[in-house]
Design a protein around this motif. Structure first.
Motif: not given
Length: 431
Positions: A213-233
């Motif tokens: 539900e977030l704008p694309e820029d916020d999606q990328v920023s938030l996902l990039s701030s997570l650890a890779d394993e969590r981001a993949a989950d």
């Protein structure tokens, strides 16, 4: 209903905001304050009010005529309809103060804030005078761990210090009943640090719903701030088309790294969707519509579309195919619409009532063709098939709308002012 003299701000969250005529304008989502360098109670500048379409505005406390148990009533006049944007010196009470750890001055006990009480002073300004706090451990004056009590604002210290790691329990409990879109809206108003703390505390499924539900820029920023394993989950928990869109906004190296961390069966449909153009049927479709084999019954189909996790558009029909059932499927046989399913005996086979006269689309069909097809046949979703007539997925009307609306549609200002008369000048932070 009688006005209250002291108001605990967490209890205001979600209650209606009304104009003097009794018409509801929106709901309270937060309160805005500023920290002071002395020990005087901070002034509450105003409320963050959510109008229709999740548009949030700032309403100064000077416009609040009275606060009742279940309503905030505004005085007449106009309000500034510009989307609320938190300023550097401002603090959102619910988003930023709740769960903060502070120290009671008298006995040096650590407590966490669970609510803030505001009241009017002699100057008629609203100030935060009380804090509801919970003990983190036993105290030397007999307080038990987890005990809830109130203290005056000037009886604690540590509020002016930004915590390295702030808790989220109280804030998450407030957000738990909100829809994912409303949680996403709340995250957009938070500072980056607080946003990441809240996102990290959400479970994978909930965070996936919020990210979508977030704008694309916020999606990328938030996902990039997570650890890779969590981001993949989290990507695995997202709808495959949304995951593909999100990964498509990231650098190629990040895409590959996260796809390799995902489970192969989860990554494969996302990889396939990423091969299609952004504004084509393949790029818009989900590869997880409701798919059934010819020997399935109407009763089984109705049971599947009752799944609350399905969007209304995808739940409006089932697609009937030859084996295999997973996309890309066997040969596409037709569509059984929900209204037809409701009119047939539960034991009837879906293959006997499915229709194919509304046609299909190829994955390279441009968005203009997708839109015309949906409008021509009054559909809420259209099947996408390959050259061998195998079902690849479906494009729903909500997928098309997301790409037809302006990029900043979530932030669009309201077109008119719904409050009172138009003779009063628009208000500012100063009321």
């Amino acid at each position: 209903m009688s006005p209250t003299t002291r108001v605990f701000i967490a209890r205001l969250s979600g209650i209606g905001v009304f104009d003097p005529n009794g018409d509801q304008l929106g709901r309270v989502r937060d309160a805005v304050t500023t920290m002071r360098i002395d020990r005087q109670p901070p002034r509450v500048l105003g409320l963050v009010v959510e109008l229709q379409h999740r548009h949030r505005i700032f309403v100064p406390m000077g416009r609040v005529m009275r606060i009742e148990v279940d309503a905030v009533v505004l005085s007449s006049g106009t309000v500034n309809m510009k989307r609320f944007e938190r300023r550097t010196h401002e603090v959102l009470v619910l988003s930023e103060l709740l769960d903060r750890s502070v120290t009671i001055i008298d006995d040096r006990q650590q407590v966490s804030i669970v609510d803030a009480g505001m009241e009017q002073n002699r100057a008629r300004d609203w100030v935060i005078s009380k804090l509801a706090v919970r003990t983190a451990g036993s105290s030397r004056i007999g307080r038990r761990r987890g005990q809830l009590f109130q203290v005056a604002w000037n009886e604690v210290e540590g509020l002016a210090i930004r915590e390295a790691d702030q808790g989220t329990d109280t804030l998450l409990s407030m957000l738990s009943d909100l829809r994912a879109a409303d949680v996403a809206n709340a995250l957009q108003d938070m500072p980056d640090k607080r946003r990441l703390e809240v996102a990290s505390a959400l479970d994978d499924e909930r965070l996936a719903d919020v990210l979508q539900e977030l704008p694309e820029d916020d999606q990328v920023s938030l996902l990039s701030s997570l650890a890779d394993e969590r981001a993949a989950d989290v990507l695995e928990a997202m709808d495959d088309d949304d995951a593909a869109d999100l990964l498509g906004e990231m650098p190629a190296a990040d895409q590959q790294r996260l796809l390799e961390l995902m489970e192969p069966e989860e990554a494969e449909p996302v990889r396939r969707l990423m091969t299609y153009g952004d504004y084509t049927a393949g790029g818009l479709m989900t590869s997880e519509p409701v798919v059934m084999l010819p020997d399935a019954t109407v009763a089984e189909a109705l049971a599947l579309v009752r799944n609350p996790e399905l969007s209304p558009a995808l739940a409006a029909q089932v697609f009937v195919v030859r084996p295999p059932q997973a996309t890309p499927t066997g040969r596409f046989l037709g569509t059984a619409h929900l209204q037809r399913l409701l009119r047939e005996p539960p034991s009837a086979l879906v293959s006997g009532i499915c229709e194919k006269d509304t046609g299909t689309l190829r994955p390279d069909a441009p968005i203009e063709e997708v839109t015309r097809h949906l409008a021509t046949y009054n559909l809420v979703a259209v099947p996408v098939v390959d050259e061998h007539d195998r079902l690849l997925g479906a494009v729903s009307v909500d997928d098309v709308l997301d790409h037809l609306l302006p990029v900043d549609w979530r932030d669009a200002d309201a077109s008119r002012d719904p409050v009172g008369d138009a003779t009063t000048d628009a208000v500012s932070r100063n009321g």
